[in-house]
Design an enzyme around this catalytic site. Structure first.
Site, mmCIF file in Angstrom:
data_model
loop_
_atom_site.group_PDB
_atom_site.id
_atom_site.type_symbol
_atom_site.label_atom_id
_atom_site.label_comp_id
_atom_site.label_asym_id
_atom_site.label_seq_id
_atom_site.Cartn_x
_atom_site.Cartn_y
_atom_site.Cartn_z
ATOM 1 N N HIS A 115 -7.496 -4.411 9.872
ATOM 2 C CA HIS A 115 -7.166 -4.200 8.455
ATOM 3 C C HIS A 115 -5.856 -4.872 8.087
ATOM 4 O O HIS A 115 -4.962 -5.041 8.912
ATOM 5 C CB HIS A 115 -7.207 -2.715 8.050
ATOM 6 C CG HIS A 115 -6.124 -1.835 8.562
ATOM 7 N ND1 HIS A 115 -6.370 -0.573 9.054
ATOM 8 C CD2 HIS A 115 -4.783 -1.997 8.627
ATOM 9 C CE1 HIS A 115 -5.223 -0.006 9.389
ATOM 10 N NE2 HIS A 115 -4.246 -0.847 9.141
ATOM 11 N N ASN B 151 -7.925 -2.439 13.936
ATOM 12 C CA ASN B 151 -9.314 -2.743 13.571
ATOM 13 C C ASN B 151 -9.398 -3.960 12.646
ATOM 14 O O ASN B 151 -10.455 -4.232 12.074
ATOM 15 C CB ASN B 151 -9.978 -1.523 12.925
ATOM 16 C CG ASN B 151 -9.288 -1.095 11.635
ATOM 17 O OD1 ASN B 151 -8.395 -1.782 11.144
ATOM 18 N ND2 ASN B 151 -9.700 0.035 11.079
ATOM 19 N N ASP C 215 0.819 -1.223 0.000
ATOM 20 C CA ASP C 215 0.000 0.000 0.000
ATOM 21 C C ASP C 215 0.849 1.268 0.000
ATOM 22 O O ASP C 215 2.066 1.222 0.210
ATOM 23 C CB ASP C 215 -0.973 -0.003 1.198
ATOM 24 C CG ASP C 215 -0.315 -0.388 2.506
ATOM 25 O OD1 ASP C 215 0.928 -0.421 2.561
ATOM 26 O OD2 ASP C 215 -1.037 -0.642 3.478
ATOM 27 N N GLU D 60 -9.735 -1.813 4.810
ATOM 28 C CA GLU D 60 -10.434 -1.444 6.040
ATOM 29 C C GLU D 60 -11.699 -2.277 6.232
ATOM 30 O O GLU D 60 -12.242 -2.812 5.257
ATOM 31 C CB GLU D 60 -10.826 0.038 5.963
ATOM 32 C CG GLU D 60 -9.651 1.009 5.930
ATOM 33 C CD GLU D 60 -9.103 1.329 7.315
ATOM 34 O OE1 GLU D 60 -8.990 0.430 8.162
ATOM 35 O OE2 GLU D 60 -8.759 2.515 7.542
HETATM 36 C C1 GLP Z 1 -0.769 0.466 8.578
HETATM 37 C C2 GLP Z 1 -0.409 -0.364 7.354
HETATM 38 C C3 GLP Z 1 -0.586 -1.850 7.594
HETATM 39 C C4 GLP Z 1 0.019 -2.229 8.935
HETATM 40 C C5 GLP Z 1 -0.712 -1.508 10.042
HETATM 41 C C6 GLP Z 1 -0.191 -1.858 11.428
HETATM 42 O O1 GLP Z 1 -2.045 0.984 8.573
HETATM 43 N N1 GLP Z 1 -1.141 0.004 6.191
HETATM 44 O O2 GLP Z 1 0.009 -2.569 6.532
HETATM 45 O O3 GLP Z 1 -0.070 -3.630 9.121
HETATM 46 O O4 GLP Z 1 -0.561 -0.114 9.833
HETATM 47 O O5 GLP Z 1 0.904 -1.062 11.754
HETATM 48 P P1 GLP Z 1 1.890 -1.339 12.951
HETATM 49 O O6 GLP Z 1 2.789 -2.438 12.511
HETATM 50 O O7 GLP Z 1 2.649 -0.055 13.118
HETATM 51 O O8 GLP Z 1 1.063 -1.703 14.135
#
Ligand code: GLP
Length: 243
Positions: free
Chosen positions: A138, A136, A67, A143
Site C-alpha cells: 500500500h 502489502n 492520510d 490498500e
Molecule cells: C502506514 C502509512 C503509510 C506508510 C506505511 C509503512 O500504513 N499509511 O503511508 O508508508 O505505514 O510504514 P513504515 O514506514 O512504518 O513501515
C-alpha cells in the site's frame, strides 16, 4: 523509474533529504506531499538539522499529507497529524496555515474527501510526493484492491495493515479501522514521486511492486508508470531486487 541503493537507513534518509532540500531550494513556495510511518523519521530529522543550520527555509512551503485515521483528532498522539507535528512541523519554520492533513474528526466521508481533493487542486497539485510502502504494497492507505481508487477516499483498513500498525498503539483493538487517504490519481499527478524503504521486511514487496506487473493488487506497482519516480532503499530492502 530511478532506483538508488543506499548503504544504511541513515544513508537512505540523507539521500532522500537531499532531494527534498533541492526541491525547496529550487522552488521555495513548493507543495510537498508528506508521509508518516517509521521509515521517514530519519529523513525528517535530517531536514530539521539542515533547517537549524540555516541551510533550508520552509517559510513559503505548503505541505499536504497523504492520510489520516478516520475518527482521530490532531491532538490524539496516535493521529498522523500529531506524528507530523512531533517529528517535523514543530521543529521548522513552516506556517501553520500551510500544513494540510485530512481531518480525521470530519466523519462525513463525502465532505472530507471532496474538501481534500479541492484543496490539492487549489494549491496547484503536488511538486514532490514522498512515500513509504506498506508490507502489502500500500501507498498512503491505498490498500490492495481490484481497482485503483483515484481521488481521496475513506478506506477500510485490511487486517494485515491493522496488525502492522498495532506497534504504534497500546494494543490491536485500539487501531482505527478506517482512514482517509489521498488517491492513486492524485499521487500519480505529483510532478515527482520519491519512495523510501528500509529493512528486510520490505525486500519482498519492493521486488513484487517494481519488478512485477502493474496491478491494483500491489498499489505501489503503478509507480512504474510515473514519469519521474525515484526509489531509495537501503541494502536490506533492496536485497531481492538483484541490482
Ligand atoms: C502506514 C502509512 C503509510 C506508510 C506505511 C509503512 O500504513 N499509511 O503511508 O508508508 O505505514 O510504514 P513504515 O514506514 O512504518 O513501515
Amino acid at each position: 523509474m530511478k532506483i538508488i541503493k543506499a548503504k544504511t537507513y541513515k544513508d537512505m534518509s540523507r539521500k532522500a533529504a537531499n532531494i527534498i532540500s533541492a526541491q525547496v531550494i529550487m522552488k521555495p513556495n513548493c507543495v510537498l506531499g508528506l508521509a508518516t510511518g517509521s521509515t521517514p523519521i530519519g529523513l525528517y530529522e535530517q531536514l530539521i538539522d539542515w533547517y537549524q543550520k540555516g541551510d533550508i527555509d520552509f517559510s513559503e512551503v505548503t505541505t499536504i499529507n497523504l492520510d489520516e485515521y478516520r475518527g482521530l483528532s490532531g491532538d490524539n498522539p496516535q493521529s498522523y497529524r500529531y506524528f507530523m507535528d512531533e517529528h517535523f512541523f514543530k521543529h521548522i519554520n513552516i506556517r501553520p496555515e500551510n500544513i494540510n492533513v485530512p481531518d480525521g474528526t470530519n466523519l462525513d466521508v463525502q465532505a472530507e474527501c471532496t474538501r481534500y481533493d479541492h484543496l490539492i487542486m487549489d494549491k496547484g497539485g503536488i511538486d514532490l510526493q514522498l512515500l513509504g510502502i506498506g508490507n502489502n504494497g500500500h501507498i498512503g492507505f491505498n490498500e490492495p484492491d481490484s481497482a485503483f481508487e483515484l481521488g481521496t477516499h475513506c478506506i477500510d483498513l485490511l487486517e494485515s495493515t491493522i496488525e502492522a500498525n498495532a506497534r504504534f498503539f497500546e494494543n490491536e483493538d485500539e487501531v482505527p479501522r478506517q482512514a482517509y487517504t489521498m488517491g492513486i490519481k492524485t499521487i500519480m499527478q505529483a510532478h515527482k514521486v520519491l519512495m523510501i524503504a528500509n529493512g528486510k521486511n520490505k525486500a519482498a514487496i519492493l521486488k513484487e511492486a517494481f519488478l512485477g506487473p502493474v496491478t491494483p493488487r500491489v498499489p505501489a506497482s503503478i509507480l512504474q508508470m510515473h514519469p519521474d519516480f525515484t526509489l531509495i532503499g537501503d541494502e536490506e530492502a533492496m536485497s531481492e531486487m538483484n541490482l
